[in-house]
Design a protein around this motif. Structure first.
Motif, mmCIF file in Angstrom:
data_model
loop_
_atom_site.group_PDB
_atom_site.id
_atom_site.type_symbol
_atom_site.label_atom_id
_atom_site.label_comp_id
_atom_site.label_asym_id
_atom_site.label_seq_id
_atom_site.Cartn_x
_atom_site.Cartn_y
_atom_site.Cartn_z
ATOM 1 N N ARG A 344 42.230 33.571 20.203
ATOM 2 C CA ARG A 344 41.056 33.419 19.337
ATOM 3 C C ARG A 344 39.850 32.916 20.116
ATOM 4 O O ARG A 344 38.715 33.108 19.701
ATOM 5 N N GLU A 345 40.095 32.232 21.232
ATOM 6 C CA GLU A 345 38.992 31.787 22.071
ATOM 7 C C GLU A 345 38.383 32.975 22.793
ATOM 8 O O GLU A 345 39.076 33.729 23.458
ATOM 9 N N TYR A 346 37.071 33.160 22.674
ATOM 10 C CA TYR A 346 36.407 34.315 23.265
ATOM 11 C C TYR A 346 36.381 34.210 24.787
ATOM 12 O O TYR A 346 35.985 33.194 25.358
ATOM 13 N N ASN A 347 36.828 35.268 25.449
ATOM 14 C CA ASN A 347 36.841 35.347 26.917
ATOM 15 C C ASN A 347 36.189 36.658 27.305
ATOM 16 O O ASN A 347 36.730 37.733 27.065
ATOM 17 N N VAL A 348 35.028 36.584 27.905
ATOM 18 C CA VAL A 348 34.249 37.780 28.180
ATOM 19 C C VAL A 348 34.969 38.717 29.138
ATOM 20 O O VAL A 348 34.891 39.947 29.002
ATOM 21 N N GLU A 349 35.715 38.165 30.111
ATOM 22 C CA GLU A 349 36.394 39.022 31.077
ATOM 23 C C GLU A 349 37.544 39.791 30.416
ATOM 24 O O GLU A 349 37.750 40.979 30.686
ATOM 25 N N ILE A 350 38.295 39.092 29.549
ATOM 26 C CA ILE A 350 39.372 39.772 28.820
ATOM 27 C C ILE A 350 38.785 40.838 27.905
ATOM 28 O O ILE A 350 39.316 41.944 27.789
ATOM 29 N N TRP A 351 37.646 40.522 27.270
ATOM 30 C CA TRP A 351 37.023 41.494 26.376
ATOM 31 C C TRP A 351 36.577 42.738 27.139
ATOM 32 O O TRP A 351 36.722 43.859 26.681
ATOM 33 N N LYS A 352 36.024 42.550 28.337
ATOM 34 C CA LYS A 352 35.616 43.700 29.147
ATOM 35 C C LYS A 352 36.839 44.525 29.567
ATOM 36 O O LYS A 352 36.808 45.761 29.535
ATOM 37 N N GLU A 353 37.909 43.829 29.961
ATOM 38 C CA GLU A 353 39.118 44.539 30.375
ATOM 39 C C GLU A 353 39.707 45.331 29.209
ATOM 40 O O GLU A 353 40.191 46.449 29.369
ATOM 41 N N PHE A 354 39.627 44.715 28.018
ATOM 42 C CA PHE A 354 40.093 45.433 26.832
ATOM 43 C C PHE A 354 39.266 46.697 26.622
ATOM 44 O O PHE A 354 39.799 47.779 26.331
#
Length: 427
Positions: A344-354
C-alpha cells in the motif's frame, strides 16, 4: 521443482436416507485428509435438470467415491432404462475415466437387522437392479465396510495414494502454482527454438558484419533484418513468460452481482464481443457508479478503500473470463504484489517496473491511452487491461500509482474452495 500438496475434489455418491451417518463420516474423513468433498446434497436446485448438474460436478471432480449400502436409490425419471441416480453417477464416472474407489457394505441383511428397519435399509422396489449394480461394482477393486469407522479409514488411506498420482491434477493455492508437464514441455520447446534462432542470428550477424565492413548500405540492411529478427525473439520470450504464468480460467457463467445496484450487462457484452477499448471505458463508468462518484468522474484513495467487494469481484471475474485469464485486476495484482512485492505504500520504482511489465510504458516513457493495445493477441502483455490510470482519471503519463496500488491491496484472487453442503433427497 518445488512440490506443493494437492487438494483433491472428491464426489461422494450414495443413496441418501439409509446412509446419512456414513455420508457424514465420509465427508468428515475427506475434510480431515485436507481434501474437498462434493456431492448432490451440496448443491441447490437450479434451472438445469438434476442429471445435468450431477454430470457437471462429476466432471469438475478429481476422484469419484461410491458408498454402496443395501439400497438401489431413487430412479431418474428421465432415464429410459430406469436406473437410479447412484447407478448413473457410477457409470458416468467410468465413462469419463475419473479415478474411482468404492466402499461396499459387507452384509446388508445384518446391518438392516441391527438398525431395526428392513424397509429403510434393504432394497424392496428394485432388488434385481440392485444386485446387478452391486455385481458390476464388486467386479473391480473395492473396500468392504461394516461401520462408519471402516469407511473413514478406507478414505484416508486411498486418498493418500491418489495424492501421489501424477495423472490426477487436483488443486493448489494460487501463489503455489507450478507449470504442469504440458506447459513444461512447451516451455522447453520454445527455449530450444529461441536458442536455435539466437545462434542462427549470431552466425548471420557475423557473416553480414564481415561482408559489410566497407559497405555502409549493406550494413544498414543487415541492421534492419536484425531488428525484425529481434522482434521474433521478443515475441517468443513473451510466449514463454505467458506459459510460466498459469491462471485459473473461469468457465462458469458469471453472476452479475452488485452491492450498489450497478448493471454490468453492457460490460459483460462488450467483453464477450472482444471490444476491449469500449469495455475498458465501460469499466470506468461502472466503477464510478459503484463508488457514487459519477459527477466527479474520478476516484480517490478512500473511494477505492471503500469500494464494494461484490462489485470489484464481478468486474474482475468478467475480465478474467472473457480474456481467458490474460486480463483483470487479479492478474495485475499477481504481478504487482506477488512478483514485484508492492504494498500500500507508494514506491515509484515499483510502479514504473509494473508499467514496464504490463506494457503501459515503453522506452522508459509512459504511453498515452491511445497508444495502448486493445486487442487480445499473443504479443499483448499479460495484465495489460483494464487500464487503471485511465479510468481512475488521475491523468496520463504514469499518474494514478497511489490509487492503483490501493486497489490492488483489495483485489481478491479467487480459486476453487470447498463447497457448502446442501441436501438431495433419495426416496
Amino acid at each position: 521443482m518445488v512440490y506443493f500438496p494437492k487438494r483433491l475434489q472428491v464426489f461422494v455418491s450414495s443413496t441418501y436416507l439409509d446412509l446419512i451417518e456414513e455420508r457424514q463420516a465420509a465427508v468428515q474423513a475427506i475434510l480431515e485428509a485436507k481434501h474437498i468433498p462434493a456431492g448432490m446434497e451440496l448443491f441447490t436446485a437450479g434451472d438445469q435438470s438434476q442429471w445435468e448438474v450431477i454430470k457437471h460436478w462429476i466432471d469438475q471432480s478429481d476422484v469419484y467415491l461410491l458408498i454402496l449400502g443395501g439400497r438401489y436409490g431413487s430412479i431418474d425419471p428421465n432415464n429410459k432404462e430406469g436406473k437410479s441416480y447412484t447407478h448413473l453417477e457410477y457409470e458416468y464416472a467410468l465413462e469419463k475415466n475419473i479415478p474411482i474407489f468404492s466402499c461396499v457394505l459387507r452384509d446388508p441383511d445384518k446391518r438392516a437387522m441391527e438398525k431395526g428397519d428392513l424397509q429403510k435399509h434393504l432394497e424392496r422396489d428394485n432388488p434385481s437392479k440392485y444386485h446387478e449394480f452391486k455385481k458390476s461394482v464388486t467386479s473391480k477393486m473395492v473396500k468392504f465396510w461394516e461401520n462408519s469407522n471402516d469407511i473413514e479409514k478406507s478414505i484416508i488411506l486411498t486418498l493418500k495414494d491418489f495424492e501421489r498420482r501424477d495423472n490426477i491434477i487436483g488443486w493448489i493455492k494460487g501463489n503455489q502454482q507450478t507449470p504442469n508437464s504440458l506447459q513444461l514441455d512447451e516451455i522447453e520447446k520454445l527455449n530450444k527454438e529461441l536458442n536455435s534462432k539466437i545462434n542462427q542470428l549470431n552466425q548471420q550477424l557475423e557473416t553480414e558484419r564481415s561482408q559489410a565492413s566497407n559497405l555502409s548500405d549493406k550494413l544498414k540492411i543487415a541492421q534492419s533484418e536484425l531488428s525484425e529478427k529481434s522482434l521474433i525473439i521478443t515475441q517468443l520470450q513473451e510466449q514463454i513468460k505467458q506459459l510460466q504464468f498459469p491462471v485459473k480460467i473461469i468457465t462458469a457463467e458469471i453472476e452479475l452481482k452488485s452491492a450498489k445496484g450497478v448493471d454490468y450487462t453492457k460490460l459483460r457484452d462488450l467483453l464477450a464481443a472482444g471490444k476491449w477499448k469500449e469495455a475498458d471505458q465501460e469499466t470506468a463508468n461502472v466503477m464510478l457508479q459503484a463508488a457514487n462518484r459519477v459527477s466527479e468522474r474520478y476516484l480517490r484513495v478512500e473511494d477505492i478503500d471503500n469500494f464494494p467487494c461484490e462489485d470489484l469481484r464481478t468486474i474482475d471475474q468478467l475480465w478474467v473470463k472473457y480474456s481467458n485469464g490474460k486480463f483483470g485486476f487479479s492478474v495485475q495484482k499477481k504481478i504487482y504484489i506477488d512478483d514485484l512485492k508492492g504494498t500500500r505504500e507508494y514506491n515509484v520504482e515499483i510502479w514504473k517496473e509494473f508499467g514496464d511489465r504490463v506494457g503501459w510504458r515503453k522506452g522508459g516513457n509512459w504511453l498515452n491511452y491511445s497508444d495502448l493495445t486493445f486487442e487480445l493477441l499473443d504479443t499483448t502483455p499479460v495484465a495489460h487491461l483494464p487500464h487503471l490510470p485511465h479510468y481512475l482519471l488521475a491523468g496520463e503519463g504514469g499518474a494514478g500509482g497511489r490509487e492503483c496500488h490501493s486497489l490492488f491491496s483489495r483485489t481478491l484472487f479467487w480459486h476453487r474452495a470447498p463447497r457448502t453442503l446442501f441436501s438431495r433427497t433419495d426416496l
